[in-house]
Each structure stands twice: as structure tokens, then as C-alpha cells.
Motif scaffolding. Structure first.
Motif, PDB file in Angstrom:
ATOM      1  N   LYS A   2      42.317  43.777  43.049  1.00 13.91           N
ATOM      2  CA  LYS A   2      42.317  42.261  42.453  1.00 13.91           C
ATOM      3  C   LYS A   2      42.717  41.437  43.370  1.00 13.91           C
ATOM      4  O   LYS A   2      43.536  41.300  44.208  1.00 13.91           O
ATOM      5  CB  LYS A   2      43.253  42.242  41.311  1.00 13.91           C
ATOM      6  N   ARG A   3      42.037  40.201  43.224  1.00 15.06           N
ATOM      7  CA  ARG A   3      42.057  39.005  44.083  1.00 15.06           C
ATOM      8  C   ARG A   3      43.640  38.279  43.830  1.00 15.06           C
ATOM      9  O   ARG A   3      43.821  38.193  42.517  1.00 15.06           O
ATOM     10  CB  ARG A   3      41.139  38.003  44.024  1.00 15.06           C
ATOM     11  N   LEU A  83      29.605  41.427  45.052  1.00 15.28           N
ATOM     12  CA  LEU A  83      30.614  40.481  44.423  1.00 15.28           C
ATOM     13  C   LEU A  83      29.632  39.105  43.785  1.00 15.28           C
ATOM     14  O   LEU A  83      30.039  38.858  42.815  1.00 15.28           O
ATOM     15  CB  LEU A  83      31.421  39.960  45.450  1.00 15.28           C
ATOM     16  N   ALA A  84      28.770  38.674  44.591  1.00 12.93           N
ATOM     17  CA  ALA A  84      28.129  37.570  44.254  1.00 12.93           C
ATOM     18  C   ALA A  84      27.383  37.952  42.889  1.00 12.93           C
ATOM     19  O   ALA A  84      27.326  37.015  41.791  1.00 12.93           O
ATOM     20  CB  ALA A  84      27.078  37.016  45.145  1.00 12.93           C
ATOM     21  N   TYR A  86      27.726  40.270  40.858  1.00 13.76           N
ATOM     22  CA  TYR A  86      28.692  40.927  39.842  1.00 13.76           C
ATOM     23  C   TYR A  86      29.302  39.522  39.123  1.00 13.76           C
ATOM     24  O   TYR A  86      29.147  39.273  37.893  1.00 13.76           O
ATOM     25  CB  TYR A  86      29.960  41.720  40.183  1.00 13.76           C
ATOM     26  N   ASN A  87      29.692  38.637  39.965  1.00 12.86           N
ATOM     27  CA  ASN A  87      30.096  37.367  39.312  1.00 12.86           C
ATOM     28  C   ASN A  87      29.265  36.661  38.566  1.00 12.86           C
ATOM     29  O   ASN A  87      29.601  36.036  37.418  1.00 12.86           O
ATOM     30  CB  ASN A  87      30.689  36.292  40.428  1.00 12.86           C
ATOM     31  N   ARG A  88      27.857  36.685  39.122  1.00 12.08           N
ATOM     32  CA  ARG A  88      27.145  35.927  38.167  1.00 12.08           C
ATOM     33  C   ARG A  88      26.664  36.451  36.889  1.00 12.08           C
ATOM     34  O   ARG A  88      26.387  35.851  35.971  1.00 12.08           O
ATOM     35  CB  ARG A  88      25.487  35.819  39.170  1.00 12.08           C
ATOM     36  N   ILE A  90      28.811  38.456  35.261  1.00 17.60           N
ATOM     37  CA  ILE A  90      29.904  38.478  34.335  1.00 17.60           C
ATOM     38  C   ILE A  90      29.789  36.795  33.607  1.00 17.60           C
ATOM     39  O   ILE A  90      30.084  36.813  32.542  1.00 17.60           O
ATOM     40  CB  ILE A  90      31.119  38.581  35.199  1.00 17.60           C
ATOM     41  N   GLN A  91      29.559  35.870  34.434  1.00 20.82           N
ATOM     42  CA  GLN A  91      29.613  34.476  33.945  1.00 20.82           C
ATOM     43  C   GLN A  91      28.435  34.195  32.861  1.00 20.82           C
ATOM     44  O   GLN A  91      28.681  33.473  31.987  1.00 20.82           O
ATOM     45  CB  GLN A  91      28.993  33.453  34.939  1.00 20.82           C
TER      46      GLN A  91
END
Length: 341
Positions: A2-3, A83-84, A86-88, A90-91
Motif C-alpha cells: 500500500k502507498r 496502476l494507471a 487499475y485507478n481508472r 476503480i474511479q
């Protein structure tokens, strides 16, 4: 992994990169044995343990790190794209409270993995070719030479041979992950928010083992398709000859039986625990070094918090606060000296 907001984005990226390269390099011998067994080269004719001996006997110790260079290089673009994506994803699927269901999170991870794998798929083909070739009489002298040779002699599409299996293999992989995570509460007899770091590590290894076992036949066929080439000696060392994806499944089952689709699974499962263990432990060490450098902890050898430091501040905020306090202290000292004179 985790970040941590106490680390900068570059520190998180470097820590993840170091952890990935270290764990990948340390477990490379198991990966080499897995791939030569999947492809069916002469090394793997007598089983898992004998494959180690055959690789060492025929090509020497350095052969266990064939393809490791390109495997490490591809970690950075793979992680960035994954990561890019996945984040997109999720959003797009968050509810009004910013939450995402576990099933959608697993699907997001699978979709992100597919996109990243397809973007850098040529590097995976090159890695397979470098591993299965005889390093004492190589057809390719390195990554760039392999890229040029494959493109010139076999065409651009050869760099994406077997790519469809990445998509197909993601279906049983996602189902296996979901099956494990949906039953973790029953396995441990307590809700997931109470899991310790050790339990989460075991959960990750268990999910990876089940998911990779279910999707392994697709990876086996993919490796054979990547390795087979009419311009290479012995067609790239593949143990069966085929004309396409479906025919490859058919020929493997015909020649080796249904379980032949899981050749190399032993090495793959044995790789899971040391791979993730080394990745997490090396990431945690890099994280402690960064936190110590940023001033949040007293030593890189422990997580003992530095006294008087607000742990909720980001690295830039903490640096600005310290600079402000130093300036105030300096001005206060100058004012005191002036009053004395």
C-alpha cells in the motif's frame, strides 16, 4: 504494497521497483525451470528436479538467469500501465461513498493486468525465446538482437503470438482469486478487517496459488506459441508441433495427456512464497530507509517513530515545516543577540 503518504511518489516507485527486481532475480532459477518445462525443451524430459540438473549440466550456472534482464526492465512499464488502468477502472466503479466491491476490485486488477501485459507483450515473447534457447549456442545475442531478428524474419505479429491467451487466462485467474477471497472469513474464523500482516501474506499466496493453477493451461499454451518458430533450430525446442492455439491444446492433450497442460506447475507454486516474501520484505526495508530519510522514524532498522513529528504530514509539508521552524529559530537567536548588544 500500500502507498504510504509519508513517502513521495518517486520514493514509492523506486521502492516498488527495487523490490520487484530483487524478488524476480532471486527466484529466476525457478522461473527458468518453469518455462523450459512448459515449452518442453530437452532440459525438462525427466521431471522437475532433473530439469535443474540438466540446465546446470548443459549450460552452467548463469543459465538460471537467462531472460532476467528483460524481465526486470519490463517491470517499470508494466507497473505504470497496470496502476494507471487499475485507478481508472476503480474511479469509474466507485459508489457515492467512494467504495468499491471486492468482486469489482478483483476484476479491476485482472483488467489492469491484461492491459499492461498486452502493452508490453513483445518483451514477454523475447524473454521466453531467450530462456528456451541454448545459451552456449544462442540464436539471439541479447534483447535488441532478439527483437530485430523476430521482426525481420517472422514479422510484427510474431511479437504478439499467443497474446489472446493472456485475455482468456484472466477469466479462470479472476474466478480463482474471487473464490479464495470470498472464503477467507470462513478460513480464519474472523472478519477480514482483523487480519494480521502475516494472515494477509498467507491470503495473497493462497489466492495466487489457486488462481495460477486454474489459469496455468492457458499460460502453458502461450509459452509454446511464443517459443515455436520455423526459423529456429528444432522449431524453438517445443515438444509438440501445432498450427494455432486450438491445435496446440489438442496436440498437448494427445501427446502428453490432459495433465500435460500443467507441466511446470511445481516450479511455479514453489516460486510463490519466496517471490512474494522477498518482494514484501525488500519493499518494507526500502520503505523504512525512505521514512528515515524523510525524518519520520529514528532508524531504518525499525518503525520506531521520531518524537515530536506529525505522522499525518506529507514529506513536502514536513520539509516546509522544518524549514519554517529553522528560520524562526534563527531569527529568534539573532533578535536575542541584538538585544544583548
Amino acid at each position: 504494497m500500500k502507498r504510504d503518504n509519508r513517502m513521495s511518489a518517486s520514493q514509492s516507485l523506486i521502492s516498488g521497483g527495487v523490490a520487484g527486481v530483487f524478488s524476480r532475480t532471486a527466484t529466476s532459477p525457478l522461473d527458468v525451470v518453469k518455462i523450459v518445462t512448459q515449452v518442453g525443451t530437452f532440459h525438462s524430459k525427466r521431471g522437475f528436479l532433473n530439469a535443474f540438473h540438466a540446465v546446470y549440466q548443459q549450460e552452467g550456472l548463469r543459465a538460471f538467469w537467462k531472460g532476467n534482464y528483460v524481465a526486470c526492465i519490463r517491470l517499470v512499464p508494466y507497473s505504470a500501465v497496470q496502476l494507471a488502468t487499475y485507478n481508472r477502472f476503480i474511479q469509474l466503479h466507485m459508489d457515492d461513498l467512494g467504495r468499491v466491491s471486492q468482486w469489482r476490485a478483483i476484476v479491476a486488477g485482472s483488467v489492469a493486468g491484461i492491459v499492461a501485459a498486452l502493452v508490453i507483450y513483445p518483451s514477454d515473447v523475447i524473454k521466453t525465446r531467450l530462456i528456451v534457447q541454448n545459451s552456449l549456442d544462442p540464436a539471439y545475442r541479447g534483447v535488441l538482437h532478439a527483437l530485430r531478428c523476430i521482426y525481420r524474419k517472422e514479422g510484427f505479429l510474431a511479437l504478439y503470438r499467443g497474446a489472446s491467451l493472456t485475455v482468456l487466462g484472466a477469466i479462470p485467474f479472476s474466478c480463482g482469486s474471487f473464490l479464495v477471497y470470498m472464503n477467507l472469513d470462513k478460513l480464519w474464523g474472523e472478519p477480514s478487517f482483523r487480519f494480521t500482516p502475516l494472515q494477509n501474506f498467507i491470503n495473497g499466496c493462497l489466492a495466487a496459488g489457486v488462481a495460477q493453477t486454474l489459469s496455468f493451461p492457458f499460460e502453458t499454451v502461450k509459452r509454446k506459441m511464443q517459443a515455436q518458430s520455423p526459423v529456429l533450430p528444432h522449431y524453438g525446442g517445443v515438444d509438440v508441433h501445432f498450427t494455432g492455439m486450438v491445435d496446440c491444446f489438442r496436440q498437448v492433450v494427445k501427446v502428453q495427456g490432459f495433465l500435460g497442460l500443467w507441466n511446470g506447475l511445481t516450479a511455479n507454486l514453489l516460486k510463490i512464497v519466496p517471490y512474494f516474501g522477498l518482494m514484501f520484505s525488500s519493499f518494507e526495508f526500502c520503505k523504512r530507509v525512505c521514512l528515515y530519510k524523510n525524518g519520520y522514524i529514528v532508524s531504518p532498522l525499525s518503525y520506531q517513530l521520531a518524537p515530536g513529528v506529525d505522522q499525518s504530514l506529507g514529506p513536502q509539508e514536513l520539509r516546509e515545516l522544518r524549514r519554517l521552524l529553522r528560520n524562526r529559530s534563527f531569527k529568534s537567536e539573532r533578535s536575542t543577540v541584538s538585544n544583548r548588544w
